[in-house]
Design a protein around this motif. Structure first.
Motif, mmCIF file in Angstrom:
data_model
loop_
_atom_site.group_PDB
_atom_site.id
_atom_site.type_symbol
_atom_site.label_atom_id
_atom_site.label_comp_id
_atom_site.label_asym_id
_atom_site.label_seq_id
_atom_site.Cartn_x
_atom_site.Cartn_y
_atom_site.Cartn_z
ATOM 1 N N THR A 61 0.813 -1.221 0.000
ATOM 2 C CA THR A 61 0.000 0.000 0.000
ATOM 3 C C THR A 61 0.846 1.270 0.000
ATOM 4 O O THR A 61 0.598 2.193 -0.785
ATOM 5 C CB THR A 61 -0.935 -0.003 1.225
ATOM 6 N N PHE A 62 1.828 1.304 0.871
ATOM 7 C CA PHE A 62 2.686 2.495 0.965
ATOM 8 C C PHE A 62 3.282 2.852 -0.391
ATOM 9 O O PHE A 62 3.281 4.008 -0.822
ATOM 10 C CB PHE A 62 3.796 2.243 1.985
ATOM 11 N N VAL A 63 3.778 1.834 -1.074
ATOM 12 C CA VAL A 63 4.400 2.043 -2.383
ATOM 13 C C VAL A 63 3.414 2.684 -3.345
ATOM 14 O O VAL A 63 3.724 3.666 -4.028
ATOM 15 C CB VAL A 63 4.902 0.698 -2.956
ATOM 16 N N ARG A 64 2.213 2.138 -3.396
ATOM 17 C CA ARG A 64 1.234 2.616 -4.366
ATOM 18 C C ARG A 64 0.696 3.994 -4.005
ATOM 19 O O ARG A 64 0.352 4.791 -4.881
ATOM 20 C CB ARG A 64 0.099 1.602 -4.489
ATOM 21 N N GLN A 65 0.640 4.282 -2.712
ATOM 22 C CA GLN A 65 0.179 5.602 -2.301
ATOM 23 C C GLN A 65 1.197 6.658 -2.721
ATOM 24 O O GLN A 65 0.847 7.721 -3.245
ATOM 25 C CB GLN A 65 -0.045 5.646 -0.783
ATOM 26 N N VAL A 66 2.470 6.364 -2.500
ATOM 27 C CA VAL A 66 3.530 7.308 -2.890
ATOM 28 C C VAL A 66 3.523 7.500 -4.395
ATOM 29 O O VAL A 66 3.607 8.619 -4.906
ATOM 30 C CB VAL A 66 4.917 6.823 -2.419
ATOM 31 N N LEU A 67 3.392 6.410 -5.116
ATOM 32 C CA LEU A 67 3.383 6.475 -6.578
ATOM 33 C C LEU A 67 2.232 7.364 -7.052
ATOM 34 O O LEU A 67 2.410 8.257 -7.900
ATOM 35 C CB LEU A 67 3.213 5.053 -7.114
ATOM 36 N N ALA A 68 1.041 7.125 -6.485
ATOM 37 C CA ALA A 68 -0.144 7.889 -6.891
ATOM 38 C C ALA A 68 0.062 9.376 -6.605
ATOM 39 O O ALA A 68 -0.258 10.231 -7.434
ATOM 40 C CB ALA A 68 -1.385 7.371 -6.177
ATOM 41 N N ALA A 69 0.612 9.687 -5.430
ATOM 42 C CA ALA A 69 0.827 11.092 -5.063
ATOM 43 C C ALA A 69 1.867 11.743 -5.966
ATOM 44 O O ALA A 69 1.773 12.921 -6.299
ATOM 45 C CB ALA A 69 1.238 11.190 -3.597
ATOM 46 N N CYS A 70 2.871 10.988 -6.391
ATOM 47 C CA CYS A 70 3.880 11.533 -7.304
ATOM 48 C C CYS A 70 3.278 11.785 -8.681
ATOM 49 O O CYS A 70 3.583 12.771 -9.336
ATOM 50 C CB CYS A 70 5.066 10.585 -7.449
ATOM 51 N N PHE A 71 2.430 10.857 -9.121
ATOM 52 C CA PHE A 71 1.813 11.007 -10.437
ATOM 53 C C PHE A 71 0.815 12.164 -10.432
ATOM 54 O O PHE A 71 0.679 12.890 -11.402
ATOM 55 C CB PHE A 71 1.078 9.720 -10.841
ATOM 56 N N TYR A 72 0.082 12.304 -9.310
ATOM 57 C CA TYR A 72 -0.988 13.301 -9.242
ATOM 58 C C TYR A 72 -0.827 14.096 -7.960
ATOM 59 O O TYR A 72 -1.470 13.814 -6.948
ATOM 60 C CB TYR A 72 -2.338 12.587 -9.310
ATOM 61 N N PRO A 73 0.073 15.107 -7.977
ATOM 62 C CA PRO A 73 0.427 15.831 -6.749
ATOM 63 C C PRO A 73 -0.736 16.518 -6.035
ATOM 64 O O PRO A 73 -0.588 16.883 -4.879
ATOM 65 C CB PRO A 73 1.453 16.868 -7.236
ATOM 66 N N ALA A 74 -1.877 16.643 -6.686
ATOM 67 C CA ALA A 74 -3.037 17.213 -5.986
ATOM 68 C C ALA A 74 -3.377 16.371 -4.757
ATOM 69 O O ALA A 74 -3.947 16.862 -3.779
ATOM 70 C CB ALA A 74 -4.233 17.277 -6.930
ATOM 71 N N LEU A 75 -3.007 15.092 -4.799
ATOM 72 C CA LEU A 75 -3.268 14.189 -3.672
ATOM 73 C C LEU A 75 -2.513 14.590 -2.413
ATOM 74 O O LEU A 75 -2.854 14.155 -1.317
ATOM 75 C CB LEU A 75 -2.898 12.745 -4.047
ATOM 76 N N LEU A 76 -1.470 15.411 -2.583
ATOM 77 C CA LEU A 76 -0.724 15.854 -1.408
ATOM 78 C C LEU A 76 -1.603 16.692 -0.483
ATOM 79 O O LEU A 76 -1.295 16.860 0.695
ATOM 80 C CB LEU A 76 0.520 16.645 -1.833
ATOM 81 N N GLU A 77 -2.690 17.248 -1.028
ATOM 82 C CA GLU A 77 -3.626 18.017 -0.201
ATOM 83 C C GLU A 77 -4.689 17.109 0.406
ATOM 84 O O GLU A 77 -5.537 17.543 1.164
ATOM 85 C CB GLU A 77 -4.342 19.083 -1.056
ATOM 86 N N ASP A 78 -4.670 15.845 0.008
ATOM 87 C CA ASP A 78 -5.729 14.922 0.418
ATOM 88 C C ASP A 78 -5.567 14.459 1.858
ATOM 89 O O ASP A 78 -4.470 14.087 2.269
ATOM 90 C CB ASP A 78 -5.654 13.693 -0.500
ATOM 91 N N ASP A 79 -6.681 14.433 2.604
ATOM 92 C CA ASP A 79 -6.615 13.970 3.994
ATOM 93 C C ASP A 79 -6.435 12.470 4.095
ATOM 94 O O ASP A 79 -5.977 11.956 5.108
ATOM 95 C CB ASP A 79 -7.907 14.343 4.739
ATOM 96 N N SER A 80 -6.824 11.760 3.043
ATOM 97 C CA SER A 80 -6.855 10.307 3.160
ATOM 98 C C SER A 80 -5.465 9.681 3.142
ATOM 99 O O SER A 80 -5.275 8.557 3.588
ATOM 100 C CB SER A 80 -7.688 9.710 2.021
ATOM 101 N N LEU A 81 -4.483 10.433 2.667
ATOM 102 C CA LEU A 81 -3.144 9.836 2.611
ATOM 103 C C LEU A 81 -2.361 10.113 3.882
ATOM 104 O O LEU A 81 -2.356 11.232 4.386
ATOM 105 C CB LEU A 81 -2.367 10.392 1.412
ATOM 106 N N PRO A 82 -1.672 9.082 4.400
ATOM 107 C CA PRO A 82 -0.879 9.267 5.622
ATOM 108 C C PRO A 82 0.268 10.259 5.421
ATOM 109 O O PRO A 82 0.744 10.454 4.304
ATOM 110 C CB PRO A 82 -0.327 7.877 5.939
ATOM 111 N N LEU A 83 0.723 10.827 6.529
ATOM 112 C CA LEU A 83 1.743 11.866 6.477
ATOM 113 C C LEU A 83 3.043 11.373 5.857
ATOM 114 O O LEU A 83 3.665 12.069 5.058
ATOM 115 C CB LEU A 83 2.010 12.396 7.896
ATOM 116 N N ASP A 84 3.459 10.144 6.215
ATOM 117 C CA ASP A 84 4.749 9.695 5.696
ATOM 118 C C ASP A 84 4.705 9.494 4.181
ATOM 119 O O ASP A 84 5.700 9.709 3.490
ATOM 120 C CB ASP A 84 5.270 8.446 6.428
#
Lengths: 452, 444
Positions: A61-84
């Protein structure tokens, strides 16, 4: 349309893997299952390649969350993703030109990621230093390295020592470059170990027809599933030093090690502990990848090679060679970063299985215990009738076995003939998933009965 | 370079990477449906599984449909589509197939001067013979059939010419070939039995009035069966350029036309050695050829972003050409397409002399090796490399000397991209103008 028949002989001579026959059949069966035309099983279990995800294992999960956030940086504002996750993605994006993963990167890989890789190597090897300058990030395959070593012309044709059995794609890559393959046999009776006398024999035989330059080892082994002992690694290094061979250490399964008494030691680490002469002269390229290990991200195409003791001029040329390929895929680079610097305590880095006598109770199959990697390479003791039947169909007997296995049970595995084996011996490469084992046991009994 | 990625593409990629996001209401339905479809076609429903070496089948089907739409309905067989690691991978693969023979029968490959140095590098690596044909600088870098003929005749004396590479729209020249020119090239290839390789990665980057992108395949088929059933063609495209600019993902494909089935078997075998192209790149390619439709929620934003990117590029192309042409000693052909300007620079004789004396700076060894015209065997630097070094030292602006791409003897050029923002580009152009005047004065 005619002149293209005179295409490059290097391509024409490349062995056409029998992958097609089985794979085509597997695809047909899968299609039939889709149309409800099969009753005896409801899915094809694909164990044909070291592909965790295809085999049904979930991604980290961690890997895919980081990948998704890198591909779509708008996710960095998302509450659903953990801080790390966010911190890691943000850090990675800062390393990319324009803060975007869509930019080309340095052709040898993003600098920060290479630093991460070299720190990982240093930790892994108990402090043996590793420099990012010696790290080259690739799109997973080893082809670029081979280009450095291989000259295909005339009597100077480059020879590479390859274990039997070995996985077919690597051999194909070598042939594609025009290299000569010099096979050395692993000793099945002794747990698929590497015997230096056999290396010596192979080398002398090879010298008659080509110019042996490199020695390829796969540790942990594919398809064999063994781990080389430290003593064996030292013997190989000494042999390479005596015979002035370039060592190609394929260590992509290094983080899949099972059993309490088995431990992976890298070629680099052992080399560094063998006295200053050897440690500073033996040339080594060691490969690792995000495709295997606990992440299994084959589709992202991330890998690296660490070069040890290379002449600076050759290293410079390596950089030039890499620069002709623009950049390694960015998804793969991200995967490497996460693999070499995973989240701290609480996350699994090693699969823990106990050592298993997988085929102890199946008459007609014998198998060395699984120590590492994803596969075992059991030996089939086929009845004479089966062998004769296969020869009549102009097929290798273990291919015949695999085709029947696929038809009857939906299990897609690869026959030993694809990896190389001693004459008149038959194997298949298998995964140890429980479901697969069950299907195999049932089938095997039936097969042996039918052909006895 | 500051160009914003297309939102829709990145959303689909995020959804594919982390499928839990499919439950996230912040993502539009059209992005989700595409992601689901792509994941269904992946092993174990994951981007992390190997795909087949030719590329995921439904993506190849989508690419085929895109090509059919682009080419006014001319059929495209998904089996003739090979997904690749950017276009470069496919180009090198085709060249690998084509190169054989020794001495007089060694394969010769025709490539334009100037050209994108991937070609010269690949040919050198494969030991193929490079057959250079010059584009007409005085005629907007157009391709002249007579020059092709000249180059071919000359080459036949020492090698076996087998292939002809065209980059359209051109890199570094930015020229967009006229339809007539494309027809002439096809006729030439047919007559001379040459394999056509058309690098069309900039196909959406066309700016100049009166210029239009014509795919080689479309023109080929519109020329009737005499050509469409005979001429062998491979055309290349990628997700790195146009309005997408997603270089890091390494998405691309090639379409092969009229390949002998046995040769196709060999091609398929060859690509299987590198296992598969990166799956995120394949997924990206799928959305590029399958973008939001007018009735879908993401359409408006998508069109707006795409139009803006392309329009801005067009403005920048125009601006670059105008400003550079105002500089005495710089002559810039119209930037009809692609992403570059390749102006000719007049260098004073004293500067040329100084360049020859100066040895290549070791810290720039890599650039020298990659871009220097090594076949010339000259001592010191090419004068345009010298010029670019000075420019870099004095202004921090990094351009590529024309010698890296090839140019007629005694002429000098540099290639710059038109990618920085308009504001930045204005500043860059002003600095180049200032530098050039200063350089000219200094070496008079």
């Amino acid at each position: 349309m005619s002149f293209l028949r005179e295409i490059s002989p290097l391509v024409k001579n490349t062995f056409l893997s029998e992958r097609d026959v089985l794979s085509i059949c597997a695809a047909q069966i899968a299609a039939e299952i889709q149309q409800d035309e099969r009753k005896n099983y409801n899915e094809v279990l694909d164990l044909s390649s070291g592909d965790l995800h295809r085999g049904g294992i979930k991604s980290i999960t961690f890997v895919r969350q980081v990948l998704a956030a890198c591909f779509y940086p708008a996710l960095l504002e998302d509450d659903s993703l953990p801080l790390d996750v966010k911190q890691r993605a943000d850090g990675l994006l800062r390393q990319c030109d324009g803060g975007s993963v869509g930019s080309y990167t340095d052709s040898c890989g993003i600098v920060k990621i290479k630093q991460c890789v070299s720190k990982f190597i240093t930790r892994r090897d108990g402090g043996v230093p590793s420099s990012p300058d010696n790290i080259f990030i690739t799109s997973g395959s080893q082809m670029l390295m081979l280009k450095l070593l291989v000259q295909s012309g005339g009597s100077c044709r480059t020879g590479v020592l390859i274990p039997v059995p070995t996985y077919a794609t690597f051999t194909q890559a070598l042939e594609d470059q025009g290299a000569a393959i010099i096979p050395y046999h692993l000793c099945e009776e002794q747990g698929w170990t590497l015997q230096v006398e056999e290396l010596r024999r192979a080398l002398h035989a090879g010298r008659r027809t080509c110019n042996p330059v490199a020695l390829y080892i796969c540790n942990p082994g594919n398809p064999t599933g063994i781990i080389q002992s430290r003593k064996s690694i030292e013997e190989v290094i000494r042999f390479a030093a005596e015979e002035r061979l370039f060592l190609l250490a394929d260590e992509v399964y290094q983080s899949c090690v099972y059993g309490e008494d088995t431990e992976f030691e890298s070629y680099k680490k052992v080399l560094s502990e063998m006295g200053s002469t050897i440690a500073s002269t033996v040339e080594l390229a060691s490969f690792n990848s995000a495709s295997k290990g606990f992440m299994g991200e084959c589709g992202l195409r991330g890998g690296y090679v660490e070069l040890v003791n290379l002449d600076p001029a050759v290293k410079e040329y390596t950089r030039t060679l890499f620069s002709t390929r623009s950049s390694p895929p960015v998804g793969g680079q991200i995967a490497l970063d996460l693999m070499t610097d995973p989240p701290k305590p609480g996350d699994p880095s090693f699969l823990t299985f106990s050592e298993v006598e997988v085929f102890g109770e199946i008459p007609g199959i014998s198998c060395q215990p699984l120590k590492a990697g994803f596969f075992v390479f059991p030996c089939l003791h086929l009845p004479l009738r089966a062998i004769k039947w296969a020869k009549k169909k102009q097929m290798e007997p273990d291919m015949l076995y695999c085709l029947h296995l696929l038809e009857e049970t939906g299990l897609h595995v690869r026959p030993g003939c694809e990896f190389g084996q001693r004459k008149d011996s038959y194997h298949f490469r298998f995964d140890t998933m429980e479901d697969a084992l069950q299907r195999l046991k049932t089938f095997h009994k039936q097969f042996m009965k039918e052909f006895s | 370079m500051g160009q914003k990625p297309i939102t829709f593409f990145r959303q689909v990629l995020a959804l594919c990477s982390y499928p839990d996001l499919l439950e996230d209401s912040k993502f539009p339905e059209d992005a989700k449906s595409r992601a689901r479809r792509i994941l269904q076609a992946c092993g174990g429903g994951s981007l992390g599984a190997y795909s087949t070496s030719q590329g995921i089948e439904i993506i190849r089907q989508d690419v085929a449909r895109y090509i059919e739409r682009r080419d006014g309905g001319i059929p495209c067989d998904p089996d003739n589509i090979y997904l690749s690691i950017g276009a470069s991978d496919a180009i090198v693969t085709m060249l690998k197939l084509l190169v054989s023979g020794e001495g007089m029968s060694r394969t010769g490959v025709m490539i334009s001067i100037p050209q994108y140095p991937l070609y010269s590098a690949a040919l050198a690596e494969l030991g193929a013979v490079q057959i250079s044909y010059y584009l007409e600088e005085d005629n907007c870098w157009s391709l002249d059939i007579n020059e092709l003929r000249r180059a071919l005749q000359e080459a036949k004396k020492h090698c076996s010419p087998r292939a002809l590479c065209i980059i359209n729209p051109g890199n570094p020249t930015g020229q967009v070939q006229s339809r007539q020119c494309i027809e002439d090239v096809i006729r030439f290839a047919a007559t001379e039995n040459l394999f056509l390789m058309s690098d069309e990665v900039y196909q959406d980057n066309v700016y100049a009035d009166g210029c239009k992108f014509h795919s080689f395949k479309k023109v080929l088929f519109e020329m009737g069966p005499e050509y469409s059933e005979k001429v062998e063609l491979a055309s290349f495209h990628s997700t790195s350029k146009c309005y997408m600019g997603e270089c890091g993902f390494r998405g691309g494909y090639m379409e092969v036309v009229n390949l002998d089935p046995e040769v196709k078997v060999q091609l398929t075998k060859l690509v299987s050695v590198r296992l598969c192209p990166p799956v995120p790149g394949q997924a990206l390619l799928d959305v590029v050829v399958n973008p939001p439709q007018p009735d879908e929620p993401s359409y408006d934003t998508f069109i707006k972003e795409r139009t803006e990117t392309l329009a801005t590029l067009a403005e920048k192309a125009n601006m670059t050409q105008e400003i550079l042409n105002q500089v005495p000693g710089i002559k810039c052909n119209p930037v009809q397409g692609a992403m570059y300007s390749f102006p000719r620079i007049h260098l004073p004789p004293k500067a040329i002399l100084e360049a020859k004396v100066e040895s290549a700076c070791t810290q720039f060894n890599l650039i020298s090796v990659l871009f220097m015209d090594i076949s010339k065997g000259e001592k010191g630097q090419s004068p345009d490399m010298f010029y670019c070094m000075k420019l870099l030292e004095e202004t921090g602006i990094c351009l590529v000397p024309g010698s890296g791409f090839g140019q007629r003897d005694g002429t000098y050029h540099f290639r710059m991209t038109i990618l920085p923002s308009k504001e930045k580009l204005k500043i860059v152009l002003a600095k180049i103008k200032e530098f050039h005047q200063h350089f000219t004065d200094q070496y008079s």
